[in-house]
Design a protein around this motif. Structure first.
Motif, PDB file in Angstrom:
ATOM      1  N   ILE A 146       0.838  -1.197   0.000  1.00  0.00           N
ATOM      2  CA  ILE A 146       0.000   0.000   0.000  1.00  0.00           C
ATOM      3  C   ILE A 146       0.875   1.249   0.000  1.00  0.00           C
ATOM      4  O   ILE A 146       1.719   1.436   0.886  1.00  0.00           O
ATOM      5  N   ASN A 147       0.667   2.118  -0.975  1.00  0.00           N
ATOM      6  CA  ASN A 147       1.419   3.360  -1.092  1.00  0.00           C
ATOM      7  C   ASN A 147       0.743   4.451  -0.252  1.00  0.00           C
ATOM      8  O   ASN A 147      -0.446   4.723  -0.434  1.00  0.00           O
ATOM      9  N   ILE A 148       1.474   5.048   0.664  1.00  0.00           N
ATOM     10  CA  ILE A 148       0.925   6.176   1.443  1.00  0.00           C
ATOM     11  C   ILE A 148       1.800   7.408   1.249  1.00  0.00           C
ATOM     12  O   ILE A 148       1.938   8.235   2.148  1.00  0.00           O
ATOM     13  N   ARG A 149       2.363   7.521   0.072  1.00  0.00           N
ATOM     14  CA  ARG A 149       3.255   8.659  -0.204  1.00  0.00           C
ATOM     15  C   ARG A 149       2.873   9.356  -1.506  1.00  0.00           C
ATOM     16  O   ARG A 149       3.717   9.743  -2.293  1.00  0.00           O
ATOM     17  N   HIS A 150       1.581   9.468  -1.772  1.00  0.00           N
ATOM     18  CA  HIS A 150       1.139  10.200  -2.963  1.00  0.00           C
ATOM     19  C   HIS A 150       1.420  11.684  -2.783  1.00  0.00           C
ATOM     20  O   HIS A 150       1.365  12.221  -1.668  1.00  0.00           O
TER      21      HIS A 150
END
Length: 485
Positions: free
Chosen positions: A299-303
């Motif tokens: 899961i990417n949480i650095r958009h």
């Protein structure tokens, strides 16, 4: 095999089940039941809607199973259109953004509990200090005042009426449902009555706790928040914001998320109108478990803020492709769009962003696509007034126009700065518009008049203009931990 059924053919809105999540607040247990029934109905993902509802496609509706599941969690769902609406609230902004001094979690819950019917009108219950949830995207909009548990009422039954109509009095929080239900009974969307007439008829026979309206609602600056990632809040806990670029939230991940919520004593999840999910109250001792969960599912949480601050209609692939093109084009220019929000309008939609990319209706068949670019007054969508910046331009020209418009935004910020202070006239008291905010953990006060020299914050800096990563100079709590005093 069941997980692949939905992905093999295009999904229409008529194929969606829409689950109403009152106020955007749902327990992990109930959320788990919702995603489980979505899985059993043939879906591998869910969508989040702009009215804090949950939507998922089905390969073949099993109405009996749907009824049984949603009755067990006292939740309403819909499969055939827009007959009913969800109640939107700014509960999701608690701990994430500044909050009106008296507005707390239990007040939202008490007010939402008084709505014992499923509304057919769109209802918003919001805090004007936060910027995460729009104030006026409903037909009936209750907005918190400075007076404890008293609310403004704004009515807006047609988008032709750009500005919502404000009632001449404030209403006690536990009377909001009674008033909303009475207004709905008058069928205002079809009525030819004016706002004042509808309001006066609604008030007939109701014995409500009201106050005369003495002060107009003051609109705060609308800097679009950064609403994802792991963020520290008061008391050493954290909130986690989750966002999917294509608005397809994987059921396998959501099941694991609900399981971890139950294991780590997370009592509530909340949904945002930006189609994201917020987990609040993560303890320091559990932070590693959450980071492992995110890592396990990739899961990417650095958009970037540029990626996050877009509003798109659900299931509109064309709008998603336009957004992706514009984000890539703007990212290559390495420009800042901090504070701005954008939407792509292909068909009808309620606007709540500062800038709108609107597709023009073709006059002739097979005519190349063209777009209008609009922006809200003072770049504040809560003012509900939009202006055209350019009309009928090709998509290739839109990135340069958005850059130009963003420069216009920053120029007007400079223009909005107060002029040099004039010498005070004798006998005329100086009006102090500077505000103070207090850290809810260590009680340190941020005074806008003084600033925070130790953090490089100049005198006269508005709290709302502090960077999102600003922290308390004493205890390092984040900006979201401060409350206006």
């Amino acid at each position: 095999m069941a997980e692949n059924l939905v992905l093999q053919s295009p999904i229409k809105k008529s194929d969606l089940v829409r689950v109403f999540v009152k106020g955007g607040i749902v327990s992990p247990g109930d959320f788990n039941k919702i995603v489980q029934i979505a899985y059993e109905q043939g879906s591998s993902y869910i969508h989040l809607g702009s009215r804090q509802d949950i939507l998922f496609p089905v390969s073949k509706k099993n109405v009996e199973a749907l009824d049984m599941t949603f009755q067990s969690i006292n939740t309403v769902y819909d499969t055939d259109g827009e007959a009913f609406q969800n109640i939107v609230s700014s509960y999701t902004s608690l701990d994430v953004m500044p909050t009106t001094h008296w507005l707390a979690s239990h007040i939202y819950h008490y007010i939402l509990d008084t709505f014992d019917y499923q509304p057919k009108l769109k209802i918003n219950i919001t805090d004007p200090v936060q910027n995460l949830v729009p104030l006026f995207t409903g037909n009936i909009n209750f907005v918190a005042s400075n007076q404890e548990n008293y609310w403004y009422l704004f009515l807006r039954f047609s988008e032709i009426d750009h500005k919502p109509w404000c009632a001449p009095m404030l209403f006690f929080g536990y009377d909001l449902a009674l008033l909303a239900k009475k207004i709905e009974s008058l069928d205002p969307l079809e009525s030819k009555l004016g706002y004042s007439e509808i309001f006066n008829k609604a008030m007939e026979g109701l014995n409500l706790n009201c106050h005369t309206l003495e002060q107009e609602l003051q609109y705060t600056e609308t800097t679009t928040p950064y609403y994802e990632g792991m963020n520290r809040i008061a008391g050493g806990k954290y909130w986690l914001g989750l966002y999917w670029r294509n608005n397809r939230f994987s059921i396998s991940f959501l099941k694991a998320l609900c399981k971890l919520c139950l294991e780590t004593n997370i009592g509530k999840l909340s949904l945002t109108p930006w189609k994201s999910l917020i987990v609040r109250g993560i303890a320091e001792k559990d932070r590693l478990s959450w980071e492992k969960l995110l890592g396990k599912y990739g899961i990417n949480i650095r958009h970037s803020a540029l990626e996050l601050n877009w509003h798109l209609p659900v299931l509109d692939q064309e709008a998603l492709e336009i957004k992706n093109f514009l984000v890539r084009a703007l990212d290559k220019q390495d420009i800042s769009t901090y504070g701005l929000s954008f939407s792509v309008k292909i068909n009808h939609m309620v606007l709540f962003t500062s800038i709108v990319v609107e597709k023009c209706k073709p006059i002739k068949e097979k005519e190349p696509d063209s777009f209008n670019i609009l922006y809200s007054k003072d770049f504040n969508p809560n003012l509900s007034e939009y202006f055209y910046f350019v009309k009928n331009v090709p998509l290739s020209a839109v990135p340069a126009i958005l850059i130009e418009l963003s420069q216009k935004y920053y120029e007007q910020l400079d223009a909005a700065k107060p002029a040099p202070e004039k010498k005070q006239e004798l006998g005329v008291p100086k009006e102090n518009k500077m505000k103070k905010y207090q850290c809810s953990s260590c009680l340190t006060v941020y005074d806008e008049e003084v600033g925070d020299p130790s953090s490089g914050i100049a005198k006269g800096t508005s709290f709302l203009k502090l960077p999102q990563d600003y922290t308390c100079s004493v205890c390092d709590n984040p900006k979201s931990a401060f409350r206006q005093i």
